[in-house]
Motif scaffolding. Structure first.
Motif, PDB file in Angstrom:
ATOM      1  N   ILE A  77       0.865  -1.001  -0.226  1.00  0.00           N
ATOM      2  CA  ILE A  77      -0.279   0.094  -0.199  1.00  0.00           C
ATOM      3  C   ILE A  77       0.883   1.160   0.024  1.00  0.00           C
ATOM      4  N   ASP A  78       1.949   1.177   0.766  1.00  0.00           N
ATOM      5  CA  ASP A  78       3.048   2.270   0.897  1.00  0.00           C
ATOM      6  C   ASP A  78       3.358   2.714  -0.536  1.00  0.00           C
ATOM      7  N   VAL A  79       4.110   1.715  -1.223  1.00  0.00           N
ATOM      8  CA  VAL A  79       4.526   1.832  -2.525  1.00  0.00           C
ATOM      9  C   VAL A  79       3.506   2.357  -3.324  1.00  0.00           C
ATOM     10  N   GLN A  80       2.283   1.970  -3.468  1.00  0.00           N
ATOM     11  CA  GLN A  80       1.397   2.371  -4.532  1.00  0.00           C
ATOM     12  C   GLN A  80       1.009   3.915  -4.034  1.00  0.00           C
ATOM     13  N   GLY A  81       1.160   4.322  -2.729  1.00  0.00           N
ATOM     14  CA  GLY A  81       0.984   5.777  -2.304  1.00  0.00           C
ATOM     15  C   GLY A  81       2.164   6.314  -2.944  1.00  0.00           C
ATOM     16  N   ASN A  82       3.342   6.234  -2.722  1.00  0.00           N
ATOM     17  CA  ASN A  82       4.453   6.932  -3.122  1.00  0.00           C
ATOM     18  C   ASN A  82       4.560   7.026  -4.798  1.00  0.00           C
ATOM     19  N   ASP A  99      -1.379  16.809  -0.190  1.00  0.00           N
ATOM     20  CA  ASP A  99      -0.726  15.767   0.648  1.00  0.00           C
ATOM     21  C   ASP A  99      -1.403  15.835   2.195  1.00  0.00           C
ATOM     22  N   CYS A 100      -1.965  17.107   2.484  1.00  0.00           N
ATOM     23  CA  CYS A 100      -2.646  17.232   3.934  1.00  0.00           C
ATOM     24  C   CYS A 100      -3.961  16.519   3.972  1.00  0.00           C
ATOM     25  N   TRP A 101      -4.415  15.909   2.692  1.00  0.00           N
ATOM     26  CA  TRP A 101      -5.574  15.239   2.732  1.00  0.00           C
ATOM     27  C   TRP A 101      -5.252  13.771   4.079  1.00  0.00           C
ATOM     28  N   THR A 102      -4.038  13.372   3.753  1.00  0.00           N
ATOM     29  CA  THR A 102      -3.657  12.366   4.537  1.00  0.00           C
ATOM     30  C   THR A 102      -4.496  12.358   6.101  1.00  0.00           C
ATOM     31  N   VAL A 103      -4.191  13.571   6.502  1.00  0.00           N
ATOM     32  CA  VAL A 103      -4.824  13.792   8.010  1.00  0.00           C
ATOM     33  C   VAL A 103      -6.029  13.528   7.969  1.00  0.00           C
ATOM     34  N   VAL A 104      -7.100  13.748   6.963  1.00  0.00           N
ATOM     35  CA  VAL A 104      -8.521  13.554   6.880  1.00  0.00           C
ATOM     36  C   VAL A 104      -8.794  11.943   7.037  1.00  0.00           C
ATOM     37  N   TRP A 105      -8.067  11.169   6.218  1.00  0.00           N
ATOM     38  CA  TRP A 105      -8.321   9.839   6.130  1.00  0.00           C
ATOM     39  C   TRP A 105      -7.681   9.346   7.354  1.00  0.00           C
ATOM     40  N   VAL A 106      -6.532   9.795   7.972  1.00  0.00           N
ATOM     41  CA  VAL A 106      -6.022   9.279   9.313  1.00  0.00           C
ATOM     42  C   VAL A 106      -7.104   9.361  10.150  1.00  0.00           C
ATOM     43  N   ILE A 107      -7.743  10.632  10.545  1.00  0.00           N
ATOM     44  CA  ILE A 107      -8.784  10.702  11.312  1.00  0.00           C
ATOM     45  C   ILE A 107      -9.766   9.588  11.407  1.00  0.00           C
ATOM     46  N   ILE A 108     -10.290   9.270  10.183  1.00  0.00           N
ATOM     47  CA  ILE A 108     -11.330   8.728   9.705  1.00  0.00           C
ATOM     48  C   ILE A 108     -10.768   6.936  10.300  1.00  0.00           C
ATOM     49  N   LEU A 109      -9.900   6.692   9.940  1.00  0.00           N
ATOM     50  CA  LEU A 109      -9.367   5.481  10.191  1.00  0.00           C
ATOM     51  C   LEU A 109      -9.332   5.066  11.303  1.00  0.00           C
ATOM     52  N   THR A 110      -8.496   6.062  12.208  1.00  0.00           N
ATOM     53  CA  THR A 110      -7.940   5.841  13.613  1.00  0.00           C
ATOM     54  C   THR A 110      -9.204   5.773  14.644  1.00  0.00           C
ATOM     55  N   ALA A 133      -9.212  20.248  11.345  1.00  0.00           N
ATOM     56  CA  ALA A 133      -9.248  19.412  10.369  1.00  0.00           C
ATOM     57  C   ALA A 133     -10.241  20.121   9.070  1.00  0.00           C
ATOM     58  N   GLY A 134     -11.483  20.586   9.483  1.00  0.00           N
ATOM     59  CA  GLY A 134     -12.415  21.127   8.594  1.00  0.00           C
ATOM     60  C   GLY A 134     -11.960  22.252   8.218  1.00  0.00           C
ATOM     61  N   THR A 135     -11.314  23.180   8.809  1.00  0.00           N
ATOM     62  CA  THR A 135     -10.542  24.433   8.169  1.00  0.00           C
ATOM     63  C   THR A 135      -9.532  23.970   6.931  1.00  0.00           C
ATOM     64  N   CYS A 136      -8.741  23.127   7.430  1.00  0.00           N
ATOM     65  CA  CYS A 136      -7.769  22.622   6.424  1.00  0.00           C
ATOM     66  C   CYS A 136      -8.628  22.091   5.086  1.00  0.00           C
ATOM     67  N   VAL A 137      -9.477  21.211   5.237  1.00  0.00           N
ATOM     68  CA  VAL A 137     -10.168  20.680   4.048  1.00  0.00           C
ATOM     69  C   VAL A 137     -10.872  21.741   3.218  1.00  0.00           C
ATOM     70  N   ALA A 138     -11.416  22.675   4.025  1.00  0.00           N
ATOM     71  CA  ALA A 138     -11.969  23.787   3.038  1.00  0.00           C
ATOM     72  C   ALA A 138     -11.033  24.583   2.430  1.00  0.00           C
ATOM     73  N   THR A 189      -2.868   9.983  -0.829  1.00  0.00           N
ATOM     74  CA  THR A 189      -3.110  10.073   0.622  1.00  0.00           C
ATOM     75  C   THR A 189      -3.952   9.076   1.215  1.00  0.00           C
ATOM     76  N   VAL A 190      -4.948   8.335   0.569  1.00  0.00           N
ATOM     77  CA  VAL A 190      -5.671   7.370   1.031  1.00  0.00           C
ATOM     78  C   VAL A 190      -4.649   6.199   1.335  1.00  0.00           C
ATOM     79  N   CYS A 191      -3.787   5.832   0.397  1.00  0.00           N
ATOM     80  CA  CYS A 191      -2.723   4.872   0.678  1.00  0.00           C
ATOM     81  C   CYS A 191      -1.787   5.172   1.974  1.00  0.00           C
ATOM     82  N   TYR A 192      -1.609   6.341   1.886  1.00  0.00           N
ATOM     83  CA  TYR A 192      -0.848   6.855   3.084  1.00  0.00           C
ATOM     84  C   TYR A 192      -1.416   6.566   4.406  1.00  0.00           C
TER      85      TYR A 192
END
Length: 222
Positions: free
Chosen positions: A82-87, A106-117, A133-138, A171-174
């Motif tokens: 998964i990491d290789v595909q992300g890179n 690349d900061c979209w990683t934070v959004v997916w990490v919040i959901i997954l964790t 996080a919402g401000t960053c997404v906007a 970012t999803v892969c990361y």
């Protein structure tokens, strides 16, 4: 007083390491953008060297300790894949988009990490963290909107929206890879083993994919 002083020094160390990571990521992004602008299309090969460095540093430590793997090898293989595909998606995006857009998105990683964790690790976040996080997404949504209307008449290879899509896929892969690493570290407390095996299997997956997908691209590089 002594405990508080130690906490302050620990915080400063974390901030320093964070800035060091940010600098190296920025240098890597600049190099990837420069290579893409020179007409080289070899994202898998570029990522391969990062895994090689992890092997050179951490695998000898694991061998020196002479311990059995605390986590099954196939979990490491899955995370590395998964990491290789992300890179791949991330570096490939430089062929179509611009370094500022790629770095910001690349900061979209934070959004997916919040959901997954939240679901996988049971981590709970405060209201203020969600607002941040919402401000960053906007802000990132504005980057997408801007790139959707951007055309570069001087460089017809640039398709910003396609590049942005590749970054979001990366970012999803990361996120999956990073959350998997955190889960393994919290479960077994084996930081060195996780990083070493990620490097080993990452290099293995990268080498196979380079041979299959990038062999011709590498042959035409002058």
């Amino acid at each position: 007083m002594e405990v508080r002083r130690k906490d302050i020094w620990r915080l400063l160390l974390v901030l320093l390491l964070g800035q060091l990571v940010a600098f190296t990521v920025a240098a890597s992004s600049f190099s990837s953008s420069l290579i893409a602008n020179l007409g080289v299309d070899a994202p898998l090969t570029q990522s391969l060297f990062a895994y090689l460095l992890l092997i050179l540093v951490y695998v000898p430590i694991v061998l020196y300790r002479r311990r059995k793997l605390q986590i099954a090898w196939y979990w490491y293989l899955a995370m590395a894949f998964i990491d290789v595909q992300g890179n791949y998606f991330f570096v490939k995006a430089y062929q179509y988009s611009y370094i500022t857009s790629v770095t910001l998105l690349d900061c979209w990683t934070v959004v997916w990490v919040i959901i997954l964790t939240w679901y996988a690790l049971g981590t709970r976040y405060s209201f203020c963290q969600f607002v941040g996080a919402g401000t960053c997404v906007a802000g990132l949504a504005l980057v997408l909107l801007s790139d959707a209307k951007t055309t570069d008449e001087q460089d017809t290879r640039k398709i910003p929206l396609l590049g942005d899509t590749l970054v979001i896929a990366a970012t999803v892969c990361y996120a999956f890879s990073n959350v998997g690493e955190e889960y393994c570290i919290k479960k077994k407390d084996q930081q060195v083993e996780v990083v070493a095996m990620l490097g080993f299997f990452g290099l293995l997956v990268s080498t196979v994919q380079v041979y299959i997908f990038e062999k011709k691209s590498l042959e035409v590089i002058t």
